[in-house]
Design a protein around this motif. Structure first.
Motif: not given
Length: 75
Positions: A2-13, A31-35
């Motif tokens: 899967t591409d990263g569009s289905e993953k969770y990310w942490y916004n550093l800002k 990316p991360f698998d869960t929030p």
């Protein structure tokens, strides 16, 4: 895969968890698998940074310790 569009990310800002590519790449960690995993990103980053710094310190000091002179051991 899967591409990263289905993953969770942490916004550093902003410190917010995002799903997919909401913010520019330099502002994202993941990316991360869960929030829940993404929310822990600052802790993960801090721990990895500490481990890398420790490893670099060991590498920088490699070979600089006391050298035993084998000829002294024979005496």
């Amino acid at each position: 895969m899967t591409d990263g569009s289905e993953k969770y990310w942490y916004n550093l800002k902003t410190g917010e968890v995002e799903k997919g590519f909401e913010s520019p790449a330099p502002d994202r960690a993941g990316p991360f698998d869960t929030p829940e995993e993404a929310a822990k990103a600052p802790d993960v980053i801090r721990e990895r940074s500490r481990a890398w710094a420790d490893e670099e310190a060991r590498e920088d000091s490699w070979g600089s310790g006391p050298v035993s002179d084998e000829s002294d051991a024979d005496q």
